[in-house]
Design an enzyme around this catalytic site. Sequence first.
Site, PDB file in Angstrom:
ATOM      1  N   GLY A  47      23.961   0.583  17.715  1.00 52.33           N
ATOM      2  CA  GLY A  47      22.555   0.942  17.867  1.00 52.33           C
ATOM      3  C   GLY A  47      22.222   2.403  17.679  1.00 52.33           C
ATOM      4  O   GLY A  47      22.879   3.134  16.939  1.00 52.33           O
ATOM      5  N   HIS A  61     -10.652 -23.042  12.995  1.00 50.82           N
ATOM      6  CA  HIS A  61     -11.818 -22.238  13.382  1.00 50.82           C
ATOM      7  C   HIS A  61     -12.201 -22.580  14.818  1.00 50.82           C
ATOM      8  O   HIS A  61     -12.235 -23.751  15.178  1.00 50.82           O
ATOM      9  CB  HIS A  61     -12.993 -22.539  12.454  1.00 50.82           C
ATOM     10  CG  HIS A  61     -14.266 -21.874  12.881  1.00 50.82           C
ATOM     11  ND1 HIS A  61     -14.499 -20.530  12.684  1.00 50.82           N
ATOM     12  CD2 HIS A  61     -15.352 -22.360  13.532  1.00 50.82           C
ATOM     13  CE1 HIS A  61     -15.694 -20.226  13.174  1.00 50.82           C
ATOM     14  NE2 HIS A  61     -16.228 -21.327  13.694  1.00 50.82           N
TER      15      HIS A  61
END
Length: 466
Positions: free
Chosen positions: A144, A444
Amino acid sequence: MKSYDVAVIGSGPGGYVAAIRCAQLGMKTAIIEKYSTLGGTCLNVGCIPSKALLSSSHHYEEATKHFEEHGIEIPGDIKVNLEKMIGRKQAVVDQTTGGIDFLMKKNKIDVFEGLGSFVDATHIKIEGKDAQEIEAKKIIIATGSKPSTLPFITLDKERVITSTEALKLKEIPKHLIIIGGGVIGLELGQVYRRLGAEVTVIEYMDRILPTMDAGLSKELNKVFKKAKCKMMLSHKVQSVERKGDEVIVKAENKKGEVVEFKGDYCLVSVGRKPYTAGLNAEAAGVKLNDRGQVEVNEHLQTNVSNIYAIGDVIKGAMLAHKAEEEGVFVAETMAGQKPHIDYNLIPGVVYTWPEVAAVGKTEEELKADNVEYKVGQFPFRALGRARASGDIDGFVKILADKKTDEVLGVHMIGARCADLIAEAVTAMEFRASAEDISRMSHAHPTFAEAVKEAALAATDDRALHV
C-alpha cells in the site's frame, strides 16, 4: 518452517482480495499484516472511516439546515457529540475489519501478524507477534501507501496532521487549514465544515480535483464556496509553523504575494506515496523505481518471476477498487488463467455531497489526443427526483466519439453519483454508444434518469427535459 503456494504481504483491499482469490483457486495461502487488524489503510484509516464521518456529518447538516423545510421540527438545540461520532466511526471500522478476519478463516488462509520482509525470493521473515520465517513459491507485495508531505513541513500529528489523525480528533477545529485540494482534503474538509469549523483549502493548481474533468472541479468549487469554505487556488505553500495551539501557513499567490493563514489545525493532504519501508525488497532482487514504486510488467510481475505487486505500491491510481481488481488479476494469472484489466474503465469517486464520479477520458485528454468528440450534458436541477429530495446541484456529462458515437468518458457530480457511475462503467465495458444508453429505460423518478438524458443530449441534442 511453514511452506505455502502463495504469501501475500499486506492485508488491504488488494492484499486480502488476492489472498481470497488464491485460496478459491486451490492455493495454500498466507497473508502477513504488521498491524493487529486486517484491512489496511482503506478499512482502518481511509475509505471506511471517512465515509462513516461523512455520513454522520451529513445527517447533522440535514438536521440543522434542511429538516425544517421538510416540515420536521426539532425542539431545542441540535448539538454535535464528536466523541460519540468518532466512536460510531470506530465501531463501523471494527465490524468491517472483523469481517475480513471471518473471510480469512472461511477460506482457510493463515494470517500472520508482524512486519514481513524478504530474506530471499522465496522466504519471508516475520517480525512481531507471530515472529518466524515462512517459505512461499509465489509472493504478492501489497504493502500500500502512506500519506505524503512536503519536505519543509514537520508533521507533529497533533496540530499539523495527516488524514489518519483527522479521523480521530478530540475536538472540532475552530479553523482547519487544508493543504491540498484533492479527494482526501475535500472530503475531510466537508466533514468539519458541516460540524462548524471554519475551513480554508490551499491548492497549488488553479483548480481543485486537478486530475478530474474541469467541469466537475468548477461545480464542486461552487458548492464549497456556497458552504463558506475559503478556496485559495494557485497558492504555493512556503512554510507551516506551529506556535502553541496555533498553526501559521504562508503561501505565495499567483501575483507573487505571500499570504498568511492562521488556524488551530492544519491537515496536510498532498497525496500518498508507496510504502515499502522494512520490506527489504533488495534481498529478493526486486526493483523499485525512482518514485519508490515496485516495478511490474503487464502481468503485474516484478523483475523476479515468482514475485508480483499490486495496488498503491505500483504505478497507477491509488484506489481500493483498482487494488482489488489487481489482486484478482494476479491470482488468476498465477493459476494459468488469462484475466484482463482495462485501466481506462476504473472509476474515480469523491464522496463529498454532492458526490463526484468519473470514468474514461476527460475533455482535456481527448483534446490532447486530437480525438473528435461530442458532449451531452444534463443538470440535476431538471430532474423531478432531485427536486423532490432537494439535491439539485450538479450534472451528468457524456463524451462520445463524433463519428462512431461510442462513449469515451462519463463525468458526473450530484446526488448518488458514486453509485450511478457503475452504469457508465458497464456501458463502456460493452463499448456502448450514447444512443444505446439513451434507448435504455430508466425508472422514473430517479437520479439515474440524468444519465439517460445526458446520453440523449449527446445523440443529436435530443434531451427531453431541458
